[in-house]
Design a protein around this motif. Structure first.
Motif, PDB file in Angstrom:
ATOM      1  N   HIS A   1      -4.897   2.785   0.540  1.00  0.00           N
ATOM      2  CA  HIS A   1      -5.357   1.467   0.858  1.00  0.00           C
ATOM      3  C   HIS A   1      -5.783   0.870  -0.209  1.00  0.00           C
ATOM      4  O   HIS A   1      -6.640   1.223  -1.115  1.00  0.00           O
ATOM      5  CB  HIS A   1      -6.294   1.736   2.022  1.00  0.00           C
ATOM      6  CG  HIS A   1      -5.663   1.995   3.130  1.00  0.00           C
ATOM      7  ND1 HIS A   1      -5.169   1.413   4.261  1.00  0.00           N
ATOM      8  CD2 HIS A   1      -5.762   3.626   3.578  1.00  0.00           C
ATOM      9  CE1 HIS A   1      -4.902   2.276   5.283  1.00  0.00           C
ATOM     10  NE2 HIS A   1      -4.961   3.556   4.977  1.00  0.00           N
TER      11      HIS A   1
ATOM     12  N   LEU B   1      -8.317   1.589  -5.211  1.00  0.00           N
ATOM     13  CA  LEU B   1      -7.747   2.049  -4.220  1.00  0.00           C
ATOM     14  C   LEU B   1      -8.410   3.281  -3.539  1.00  0.00           C
ATOM     15  O   LEU B   1      -9.201   3.946  -4.293  1.00  0.00           O
ATOM     16  CB  LEU B   1      -6.264   2.608  -4.876  1.00  0.00           C
ATOM     17  CG  LEU B   1      -5.631   1.543  -5.619  1.00  0.00           C
ATOM     18  CD1 LEU B   1      -4.189   2.405  -6.356  1.00  0.00           C
ATOM     19  CD2 LEU B   1      -4.833   0.681  -4.385  1.00  0.00           C
TER      20      LEU B   1
ATOM     21  N   GLN C   1       0.828  -1.139  -0.007  1.00  0.00           N
ATOM     22  CA  GLN C   1       0.053  -0.026   0.228  1.00  0.00           C
ATOM     23  C   GLN C   1       1.002   1.126  -0.090  1.00  0.00           C
ATOM     24  O   GLN C   1       0.523   2.227  -0.628  1.00  0.00           O
ATOM     25  CB  GLN C   1      -1.123   0.055   1.107  1.00  0.00           C
ATOM     26  CG  GLN C   1      -1.938  -0.974   1.004  1.00  0.00           C
ATOM     27  CD  GLN C   1      -2.985  -1.411   2.304  1.00  0.00           C
ATOM     28  OE1 GLN C   1      -4.002  -1.495   1.892  1.00  0.00           O
ATOM     29  NE2 GLN C   1      -2.514  -1.287   3.389  1.00  0.00           N
TER      30      GLN C   1
END
Length: 486
Positions: free
Chosen positions: A75, A225, A62
């Motif tokens: 994330h 994302l 990440q």
């Protein structure tokens, strides 16, 4: 012997046909970076971290994605942009907050409003006069609304839109930040922007940006994302919501797909996007000579990879069906006046050539049909007189007016409901959402009054073979309305 084929068998059968995908996902069934997924479909065993409390390999992955996108914090999301949007709304806002929302947002935004009991103030972007396509929001529109409502707690809008149009993300964020208000951007269709030379919402200052990798990049469906920036949002709360709106057993196959996509972007992204842009612009130049069809090209910035194929005198559905049935080309979606072909870096030169040849052939057929119709009119004086007073092509879409709201969404969805025929729904209060899918932008939301203009519009959509979803039943022709409202 039964002719039943299960889903897997049907998918295998379809994948063996010459049908070409001008639709999501962005890998176009060509860019395959992984082996047999069963080999690494595992769970949170030792050495493979936990997505919801990442401290090892997933934390590193990440952080790598954050570096690639220039985000302060990123994330992985494994149930699409929907999960990211719900997490963002639930993490940034508190129950009862007033929020500024672009009316052309995806249904997931409205579900976020519903689940969190929020009080929306809607901004309706200006539609294009010929196609009805929504343009982007401007800084001026947002500033005017923020000036009227001093208790706005966040701004939520979409950029780019399904058709690839952009809002003034930088200007909107600057205006909101001057008042201490964060911006949540649904950038589901913009994950490729940093490599396509287009203004990315992260770089333009948005506090929360949600992007679907699977839509425009070589990643599996459901991969996305969420990027977090600045100090105006509660990042800890958003992280908590990510664990609420995602499974506690996130797929390592999907997370591996995100990882492989990031690796591809690092190693090959720049060169591959340069090739893709060259091919896409050459295709646009070639198709500029069409007469009955044309590619929509707004004056402002837009995603040049979204081919919005507009029609002059035939329904979009007719072109959509002909592309699929006669040329084996599956488009992303159709509307009343256009067809959307989603191109991505995963498209092949052969795919572009097939699309160009198909559109040129259809355009030529339409030119011939128009010429034949003109010859018939010359031979029929009555037809000439009628054509002189008949509108040419499609009617110009009206500028939408805000529906009458009788009840907030969260209250409306818990009311007793009934189904009534669409023709008899005038004046009733909607108990569910009504939207075309795709793209999934509500015409009406729970608590709003359905009026005759909405009924006529829905009937027009249905007559063109478009799909109305939500509170409309295709089988019965009924709509779901609140039982009593006094």
């Amino acid at each position: 012997m039964s002719d039943f084929k299960n889903l897997y068998e049907k998918l295998i059968e379809y994948s063996g046909t010459p049908a070409y995908p001008f639709h999501m996902p962005g890998h176009k069934r060509r860019m395959m970076f992984m082996e047999n997924p069963y080999r690494f479909d595992l769970t949170e065993i030792d050495g493979f971290d936990n997505l919801h409390e990442a401290e090892g390999i997933l934390k590193e992955e990440q952080e790598r994605a954050a570096r690639l996108y220039g985000s302060e914090e990123t994330h992985f999301v494994v149930n699409g942009s929907t999960g990211g949007i719900l997490s963002a709304i639930g993490g940034v806002l508190q129950r009862g907050d007033r929020v500024l929302v672009a009316r052309n947002c995806h249904t997931s935004v409205y579900h976020g409003l519903e689940l969190n009991g929020l009080r929306p103030v809607y901004l309706w972007p200006e539609p294009d006069g010929k196609t009805g396509i929504y343009r982007g929001l401007t800084r001026e529109q947002v500033e005017e609304a923020l000036g009227k409502y001093s208790d706005i707690r966040a701004v939520i809008f979409t950029s780019p839109t399904y058709e690839g149009l952009l809002s003034d993300v930088r200007g909107i964020c600057e205006s909101a930040h001057q008042r201490g208000i964060p911006c949540i951007v649904d950038g589901a269709h913009g994950a490729h922007f940093p490599w396509a030379g287009l203004p990315d919402a992260v770089a333009c200052g948005a506090d929360v940006v949600v992007q679907s990798l699977h839509k425009t990049l070589p990643a599996l469906t459901q991969t996305a994302l969420i990027h977090l920036n600045g100090s105006l949002v509660n990042r800890e709360r958003i992280r908590k919501m990510l664990s609420v709106y995602q499974t506690s057993s996130p797929s390592y196959v999907l997370m591996a797909s995100i990882s492989q996509c990031m690796t591809w972007l690092e190693r090959e992204g720049a060169g591959q996007f340069e090739r893709y842009e060259r091919q896409a612009r050459e295709l646009r130049k070639r198709l500029a000579n069409m007469k009955q069809l044309y590619l929509y090209k707004p004056e402002e910035d837009f995603d040049w990879g979204k081919l919005v194929i507009c029609t002059r005198n035939v329904p979009g559905r007719a072109v959509y069906d002909q592309l699929r049935e006669d040329f084996g080309l599956q488009m992303e979606m159709t509307s009343a006046k256009y067809v959307l072909a989603m191109t991505t870096v995963g498209d092949s030169p052969e795919g572009f050539e097939r699309l160009a040849e198909a559109l040129e052939a259809i355009d030529l057929d339409l030119q011939r049909a128009e010429a034949a119709a003109e010859r018939r009119e010359v031979m029929n004086p009555q037809a000439v007189r009628e054509s002189a007073i008949a509108p040419e092509g499609h009617a110009v879409p009206e500028v939408p007016s805000m529906p009458v709201r009788c009840m907030e969404i969260d209250r409306a969805v818990i009311q007793p409901m009934e189904e009534v025929p669409l023709d008899k729904a005038d004046g009733r209060v909607m108990g569910d959402y009504l939207y075309l899918y795709p793209p999934g932008i509500p015409m009406l939301v729970p608590g709003e009054v359905i009026q005759m203009k909405h009924i006529e519009r829905i009937k027009d959509y249905l007559s063109q073979g478009l799909e109305v979803h939500g509170g409309y039943s295709k089988e019965s022709g009924n709509v779901k309305v609140i039982l009593h409202h006094g």
